[in-house]
Design an enzyme around this catalytic site. Structure first.
Site, PDB file in Angstrom:
ATOM      1  N   ASP A 115       4.884  13.881   9.003  1.00 28.05           N
ATOM      2  CA  ASP A 115       5.370  13.526   7.661  1.00 28.05           C
ATOM      3  C   ASP A 115       6.530  12.535   7.702  1.00 28.05           C
ATOM      4  OD1 ASP A 115       3.581  15.183   6.379  1.00 28.05           O
ATOM      5  OD2 ASP A 115       4.960  16.881   6.331  1.00 28.05           O
ATOM      6  N   TYR A 130      -2.659   2.188   7.652  1.00 29.25           N
ATOM      7  CA  TYR A 130      -3.540   1.782   6.556  1.00 29.25           C
ATOM      8  C   TYR A 130      -3.871   0.289   6.642  1.00 29.25           C
ATOM      9  CZ  TYR A 130      -2.372   6.198   4.169  1.00 29.25           C
ATOM     10  OH  TYR A 130      -2.224   7.516   3.832  1.00 29.25           O
ATOM     11  N   GLU A 167      -7.145   6.338   8.283  1.00 24.82           N
ATOM     12  CA  GLU A 167      -6.596   5.551   7.168  1.00 24.82           C
ATOM     13  C   GLU A 167      -6.913   4.058   7.254  1.00 24.82           C
ATOM     14  OE1 GLU A 167      -5.762   7.033   4.616  1.00 24.82           O
ATOM     15  OE2 GLU A 167      -5.323   9.056   5.334  1.00 24.82           O
ATOM     16  N   HIS A 171     -10.695   4.761  -2.314  1.00 28.12           N
ATOM     17  CA  HIS A 171     -10.073   5.170  -1.051  1.00 28.12           C
ATOM     18  C   HIS A 171     -10.421   6.618  -0.698  1.00 28.12           C
ATOM     19  CE1 HIS A 171      -6.701   5.141   1.968  1.00 28.12           C
ATOM     20  NE2 HIS A 171      -6.752   6.438   1.704  1.00 28.12           N
ATOM     21  N   GLU A 172     -10.190   7.515  -1.623  1.00 23.25           N
ATOM     22  CA  GLU A 172     -10.449   8.933  -1.311  1.00 23.25           C
ATOM     23  C   GLU A 172     -11.941   9.173  -1.092  1.00 23.25           C
ATOM     24  OE1 GLU A 172      -7.873  10.186  -0.415  1.00 23.25           O
ATOM     25  OE2 GLU A 172      -6.397   9.051  -1.559  1.00 23.25           O
ATOM     26  N   HIS A 230     -13.041   8.148   2.393  1.00 23.06           N
ATOM     27  CA  HIS A 230     -12.733   9.140   3.429  1.00 23.06           C
ATOM     28  C   HIS A 230     -13.923  10.085   3.689  1.00 23.06           C
ATOM     29  CE1 HIS A 230      -8.624   8.597   4.739  1.00 23.06           C
ATOM     30  NE2 HIS A 230      -8.114   8.647   3.511  1.00 23.06           N
ATOM     31  N   GLU A 287      -8.164  13.394   0.210  1.00 22.84           N
ATOM     32  CA  GLU A 287      -9.626  13.344   0.321  1.00 22.84           C
ATOM     33  C   GLU A 287     -10.277  14.684   0.609  1.00 22.84           C
ATOM     34  OE1 GLU A 287      -7.312  12.118   2.391  1.00 22.84           O
ATOM     35  OE2 GLU A 287      -7.947  12.121   4.488  1.00 22.84           O
TER      36      GLU A 287
HETATM   37  N1  BES Z   1      -5.086  11.273   3.441  1.00 22.93           N
HETATM   38  C1  BES Z   1      -4.155  10.494   2.714  1.00 22.93           C
HETATM   39  C2  BES Z   1      -2.879  11.231   2.405  1.00 22.93           C
HETATM   40  C3  BES Z   1      -2.128  11.703   3.630  1.00 22.93           C
HETATM   41  C4  BES Z   1      -2.081  10.941   4.784  1.00 22.93           C
HETATM   42  C5  BES Z   1      -1.464  12.901   3.580  1.00 22.93           C
HETATM   43  C6  BES Z   1      -1.381  11.419   5.897  1.00 22.93           C
HETATM   44  C7  BES Z   1      -0.763  13.367   4.683  1.00 22.93           C
HETATM   45  C8  BES Z   1      -0.725  12.624   5.844  1.00 22.93           C
HETATM   46  C9  BES Z   1      -4.763   9.948   1.443  1.00 22.93           C
HETATM   47  O1  BES Z   1      -6.097   9.585   1.592  1.00 22.93           O
HETATM   48  C10 BES Z   1      -4.042   8.682   1.149  1.00 22.93           C
HETATM   49  O2  BES Z   1      -4.083   7.821   1.974  1.00 22.93           O
HETATM   50  N2  BES Z   1      -3.410   8.572   0.001  1.00 22.93           N
HETATM   51  C11 BES Z   1      -2.744   7.363  -0.395  1.00 22.93           C
HETATM   52  C12 BES Z   1      -3.731   6.566  -1.183  1.00 22.93           C
HETATM   53  C13 BES Z   1      -3.535   5.091  -1.220  1.00 22.93           C
HETATM   54  C14 BES Z   1      -3.384   4.442   0.099  1.00 22.93           C
HETATM   55  C15 BES Z   1      -4.695   4.464  -1.974  1.00 22.93           C
HETATM   56  C16 BES Z   1      -1.551   7.746  -1.228  1.00 22.93           C
HETATM   57  O3  BES Z   1      -1.411   8.923  -1.534  1.00 22.93           O
HETATM   58  O4  BES Z   1      -0.746   6.910  -1.569  1.00 22.93           O
HETATM   59 ZN    ZN Z   2      -6.230   7.944   2.938  1.00 22.55          ZN
END
Ligand code: BES
Ligand code: ZN
Length: 649
Positions: A417, A425, A362, A339-340, A343, A315
């Site tokens: 990570d 989520y 999330e 989703h993005e 955010h 995002e």
């Molecule tokens: N912000 C996240 C990605 C993220 C979270 C990176 C925590 C590093 C640490 C992004 O918005 C996200 O949630 N992406 C998901 C999307 C899905 C849930 C729709 C993904 O990449 O799968």
């Molecule tokens: Zn996210």
């Protein structure tokens, strides 16, 4: 804490100086006047103590004493050396007037010079780098005199910077131009910018970026309106954002507008398809604004990344980074855009203060996503996606230790990570759904709108959210809400009894069809799949028995062409079944899939499935040898672990 800092920080800098001196670096070290007697005591203070003294265990920053408020970047993008090189000038807010040093985060950076700035100009600083502490990297401690309000660091990144991926021309779609993108969340901004890398600190930023001619640089900031690929680009982000939202993407990019304030940047091969796939973005913005208040970031554009992008989306403000794996041709996977975009309210406007509070980003965003999908595509689709999300929770509850199924998770020193899951989520979203049901939709919408306004451009902890919830919602609905239940959602593992369970009529039909087919009462070709949605297919496949006979798999594949599906999510579900049951005809597709795609969510479960049998493990390691150079460092780390190749730290 401030007493601790006042007494021990002077010692700390000296201690770090010793460490740096011992580790044979050429940093200029001025604060080395420790007497022999002090020396052993000083050595006990190390990077770990700095992290412990910080407000965020994943940062060394002394942001309660001196706070970075603005980051000004001047960087060259060097594809041959795979490095960013130049300067970062940081503006400071001296919160504690006594504080005589600034502590920054860095990871694998080469610092060439540090200067301190006052009204008089810049002069060389006394500074020192501490020893590396795993994913946290290394602290940089810079001595500040009373007048200092800026520091300027000259630096370059490592080709292995954890927050950057450098793709050679052969690794991109057109095979002619290289590509660079960053992914800073959670703690990787420090691998390409020395700064206070904690979401509790918010900064504005500007940047001058120089690239090879004909490539376009984009960032999560205001960009020049007319594209002129002259190799020098200027950016400005006037709103204060957490550092993990600083982002850069450079490649052979073109732009296509989708509406007055939305558009797509992409390599030519996918530009038109992406703009068509995501044409509803403007509509998504309008419904989100109607529910939760104005979009406060000006434009909302999308940057299409190479398929090696390790996430679905990121995002980055004004410019979401998006995997090409969701361009399915039928808008079936566009909830990722919702989703993005969401955010822009939950996460970018109101931000988690530490990575323990990730669910505030999330969980809220996942809840908002469902609401946006309902408004734009209708309740039936939203309910299908909600059931799949609920099934994700159940799978995580099976897979994770109970303490990792808590929303306000205890991360300790663990690398965020390594603790990534669906819990923040989907459990977060289900908690908000329960609140919605208990106070009524209109009341809950009003509450959320006020919440975003109240905490706009702030970073908050779970406790701050709870206090606000108690004052603004629980107090108004004492009959239906109580803090005990809310605390159970936030601080206890698993799901509270009588939590809401999403249901979908469209899925009930799928259950009936699957059951009839499984017991042999219905042939696959006779299942009425004509109008099935992608989500019905996913539900159909995801809920098959663990083991299945070869002829049954062949029947499914023959009837529905599953091995050849062009939908990457359906392919993922099918390939998992194929691996589990050693269904040979799908393995060629599996090989292509693992080589072409680097999105962790799609590939890691497949490698994990392969790792369960020795023959498959051999196949996996062979494919991985070919695929690994194309993966992002994050995906490499996850797959290394799945295949037992991870080196211990
Ligand atoms: N912000 C996240 C990605 C993220 C979270 C990176 C925590 C590093 C640490 C992004 O918005 C996200 O949630 N992406 C998901 C999307 C899905 C849930 C729709 C993904 O990449 O799968
Ligand atoms: Zn996210």
């Amino acid at each position: 804490m401030s007493l601790y800092k006042q007494l021990l920080f002077p010692l700390l800098v000296a201690s770090l100086a010793l460490v740096a001196a011992c580790s044979d670096t050429d940093n200029s070290v001025a604060t080395m006047s420790a007497s022999e007697a002090d020396r052993s005591a000083l050595m006990a203070l190390d990077s770990a103590s700095l992290a412990a003294a910080s407000m965020d265990v994943h940062s060394f920053a002394n942001s309660d004493a001196v706070r970075v408020t603005h980051v000004s970047l001047d960087l060259d993008v060097d594809f041959d050396a795979k490095q960013l090189a130049g300067t970062a000038t940081l503006s400071l807010d001296r919160i504690d007037p006594q504080a005589d040093r600034l502590v920054l985060d860095s990871r694998a950076l080469t610092i060439e010079a540090v200067e301190v700035g006052t009204a008089e100009g810049f002069s060389d600083a006394d500074w020192v780098m501490g020893e590396a502490l795993g994913a946290l990297g290394q602290p940089i401690v810079i001595a500040l005199d009373d007048q200092a309000d800026r520091v300027r660091l000259s630096y370059r990144t490592s080709p292995q910077a954890s927050g950057l991926q450098w793709l050679s021309p052969e690794q991109t779609a057109d095979k002619e131009n290289p590509f660079l993108f960053s992914q800073a969340q959670a703690i990787h901004a420090r691998s390409f910018i020395p700064l206070q890398d904690t979401p509790g600190v918010r900064v504005t930023y500007d940047a001058t970026i120089r690239t090879p001619q004909h490539l376009l640089a984009t960032m999560s900031a205001e960009m020049e309106e007319t594209i002129n690929k002259d190799g020098e680009y200027h950016f400005d982000m006037p709103q204060a954002i957490p550092p993990y939202l600083i982002a850069i993407g450079v490649g052979n990019l073109d732009f296509q507008s989708m509406s007055e304030r939305t558009g797509v940047y992409a390599e030519p091969y996918i530009l038109e398809a992406a703009a068509a796939e995501f044409e509803d973005t403007e509509r998504m913005m309008e419904v989100t604004e109607a529910l939760y208040g104005p979009y406060r970031w000006g434009r909302y554009d999308i940057l299409m990344l190479p398929a090696s992008f390790p996430f679905g989306g990121m995002e980055n403000p004004r410019l979401s980074f998006i995997t090409p794996t969701v361009v399915a041709g039928d808008k079936s996977l566009v909830s990722l855009i919702a989703h993005e975009l969401a955010h822009s309210w939950s996460g970018n406007l109101v931000t988690n203060s530490t990575w323990r509070d990730l669910w505030l980003n999330e969980g809220f965003t996942t809840y908002l996503t469902y609401r946006i999908m309902e408004e734009v595509y209708g309740k039936a689709r939203e309910r299908q996606e909600a059931v799949l999300g609920y099934q994700d929770i159940l799978n995580e509850l099976d897979a994770l230790p109970p303490e990792d199924t808590v929303l306000n998770i205890e991360l300790g020193q663990r690398d965020p990570d390594d603790v990534f899951s669906n819990i923040p989520y989907e459990k977060g979203a289900l908690f908000l759904r329960e609140l919605e049901y208990k106070v009524g939709r209109d009341n809950f919408d009003a509450f959320l709108k006020d919440y975003f306004d109240h905490f706009a451009f702030q970073s908050i902890t779970t406790q701050q959210f709870k206090d606000y919830l108690e004052a603004e919602l629980v107090a108004k609905f004492p009959e239906t809400l109580d803090m005990a239940r809310i605390n159970e959602w936030i601080h206890e593992p698993g799901l509270p009894v009588d939590h809401p369970v999403p249901e979908s009529d469209a899925f009930k039909k799928v259950d009936t069809a699957r059951a009839a087919w499984l017991k042999g009462a219905l042939a696959a070709v006779d299942i009425d799949t004509d109008n099935w949605t992608v989500h019905q297919w996913l539900y159909f496949l995801n809920n098959m028995p663990k083991t299945m006979e070869m002829d049954r798999l062949a029947e499914l594949d023959g009837s529905f062409g599953l091995t050849g599906t062009s939908n990457n999510e359906i392919a993922h579900s099918w390939l998992k079944i194929a691996i589990r049951n050693d269904y040979d005809p799908a393995f060629e597709r599996l090989e292509d899939y693992l080589v072409d795609i680097g999105r962790r969510k799609l590939i890691v479960p497949l490698y994990e499935e392969l790792a369960k049998s020795p023959e498959h493990m051999e196949f996996a390691r062979r494919i991985y040898k070919e695929a690994r150079p194309g993966y992002h460092p994050l995906a490499q780390g996850s797959v290394d672990e799945a295949l037992g190749l991870a080196e211990s730290d």
